[in-house]
Design an enzyme around this catalytic site. Sequence first.
Site, PDB file in Angstrom:
ATOM      1  N   GLU A 260      75.475 -38.635  38.622  1.00  0.00           N
ATOM      2  CA  GLU A 260      74.699 -39.068  39.830  1.00  0.00           C
ATOM      3  C   GLU A 260      73.801 -38.035  40.428  1.00  0.00           C
ATOM      4  O   GLU A 260      73.761 -38.042  41.670  1.00  0.00           O
ATOM      5  CB  GLU A 260      75.076 -40.196  40.584  1.00  0.00           C
ATOM      6  CG  GLU A 260      75.962 -41.222  39.998  1.00  0.00           C
ATOM      7  CD  GLU A 260      76.482 -42.444  41.116  1.00  0.00           C
ATOM      8  OE1 GLU A 260      76.515 -43.351  40.802  1.00  0.00           O
ATOM      9  OE2 GLU A 260      76.641 -41.838  42.108  1.00  0.00           O
TER      10      GLU A 260
ATOM     11  N   TYR B 100      75.185 -50.518  41.782  1.00  0.00           N
ATOM     12  CA  TYR B 100      76.159 -50.946  42.873  1.00  0.00           C
ATOM     13  C   TYR B 100      75.583 -51.699  44.065  1.00  0.00           C
ATOM     14  O   TYR B 100      75.184 -51.070  45.036  1.00  0.00           O
ATOM     15  CB  TYR B 100      76.760 -49.635  43.457  1.00  0.00           C
ATOM     16  CG  TYR B 100      77.840 -48.880  42.210  1.00  0.00           C
ATOM     17  CD1 TYR B 100      79.036 -49.594  42.205  1.00  0.00           C
ATOM     18  CD2 TYR B 100      77.352 -47.790  41.793  1.00  0.00           C
ATOM     19  CE1 TYR B 100      79.833 -48.843  41.087  1.00  0.00           C
ATOM     20  CE2 TYR B 100      78.179 -47.252  40.798  1.00  0.00           C
ATOM     21  CZ  TYR B 100      79.698 -47.888  40.449  1.00  0.00           C
ATOM     22  OH  TYR B 100      80.139 -47.248  39.712  1.00  0.00           O
TER      23      TYR B 100
ATOM     24  N   GLU C 235      77.466 -47.041  34.838  1.00  0.00           N
ATOM     25  CA  GLU C 235      78.469 -47.540  35.909  1.00  0.00           C
ATOM     26  C   GLU C 235      77.915 -48.744  36.338  1.00  0.00           C
ATOM     27  O   GLU C 235      76.800 -48.950  36.685  1.00  0.00           O
ATOM     28  CB  GLU C 235      78.106 -46.457  36.669  1.00  0.00           C
ATOM     29  CG  GLU C 235      78.864 -45.112  36.503  1.00  0.00           C
ATOM     30  CD  GLU C 235      79.317 -44.268  37.969  1.00  0.00           C
ATOM     31  OE1 GLU C 235      79.397 -44.880  39.036  1.00  0.00           O
ATOM     32  OE2 GLU C 235      79.256 -43.040  37.779  1.00  0.00           O
TER      33      GLU C 235
END
Length: 418
Positions: free
Chosen positions: A200, A278, A318
């Site tokens: 990231e 997320y 992810e």
Amino acid sequence: MKNFGVIFLGILFLVILKGKSTKGEDEFVRVRGVQLMLKGRPFYGNGFNAYWLMYEGSDPSERGKVSSAFQQASSHGLSIARTWAFSDGGYRPLQSSPGSYNEQMFQGLDFVVAEAKKYGIKLVVSFVNNYKDFGGKQQYVEWAKSHGQSLSNEDDFYTNPVVKGFYKNHIKTVLNRVNTITGVAYKNDPTIMAWELMNEPRCTSDPSGKTLQGWIAEMASYVKSIDGNHLLEVGLEGFYGDSTPEKKQHNPNTFQTGTDFIAHNQLPGIDFATVHSYPDQWLNNPSGEAQLSFVKQWVNQHIEDSQSILKKPVLFAEFGKSYKVSGYTQRDRDELYNIIYSAMYSSASSGGPASGGLFWHLLTKGMDNFRDGYEIILDESDSIVGIISAQAQRMSKLRRMYGSLGKRSGNRGRVIGN
């Protein structure tokens, strides 16, 4: 006649040698167009993150957790694991100071690679962290400061020559590492599917993305100069930047991360794109319905851009939903997985760029200290386990279905760098 015999034996030896080489190369994951390929077939992976593998593997008394994770994952049809090849300074480091490595930790990573091979799982391996956990770019900057560099920002990681030298040395050390269990150098091991430049990466000091663009180009070139076998990706979350300002509307809130999903992934040294998701962290206290709506749009937009603009595969590297965040429901978590998995399958089944999804993150029983609210334990009775297994099965079936087509075409893709 003697000369003819020598020539014949020489040709025979070369043919045998070439046959062995081709057989070995076939084990590497490759790229053909917008698809990942393995042994001439499209490679669709359902997988998981397990950042802790090297850490636990470095302790012989804890190695059973690594083996258990791979065994359970394999039994549920999972085929890709993403993990760390870094632990910079601090407690139980892999790299205690620039160029100084802990052999016990490295042997833990050796064990991880060997076990992954045993269970037929490909690895995506990251070189460094954007965050302070396990050292990260801030640790590299601190090391440079202790070597006399006048630095004031952790983003100096991307531009300072001394810091970049430390990082390149780490890349070289990892790539050239010879596994003490298998005897194979990491750069020659097809168990490893891809390297990742950073987990990231962000560069908030330069919102334009140009600083990161230059760093990615330089480091991608360096990796490929050592390792021509493996794929390479950046480790991006997927935020749009200045190269496509009209797409910034798709970013969550008003994120300014100094990254550019399109520009960074267009670099020739980058073989496929990555996206994270997320919504429970990125959005400001939204309802579960709003989070799911965001995810659906986020996933579909990146698949579309990977197909039409990047013309490269994309891996959703992810994603997850934490039960520790206010408003959590199991139903919403299950639906989030279903949205992502359905988009993956829809794209893959039509020959599109989506190559799979890796949930965050896999644990085994007895790892309560690693629980963060996102964890999945496959031998627990949970609806999410059924969803994960079903996705693995249908992606595997899709790969088998395309198998005969891949063989008939005779196109085995390309080995990156060869």
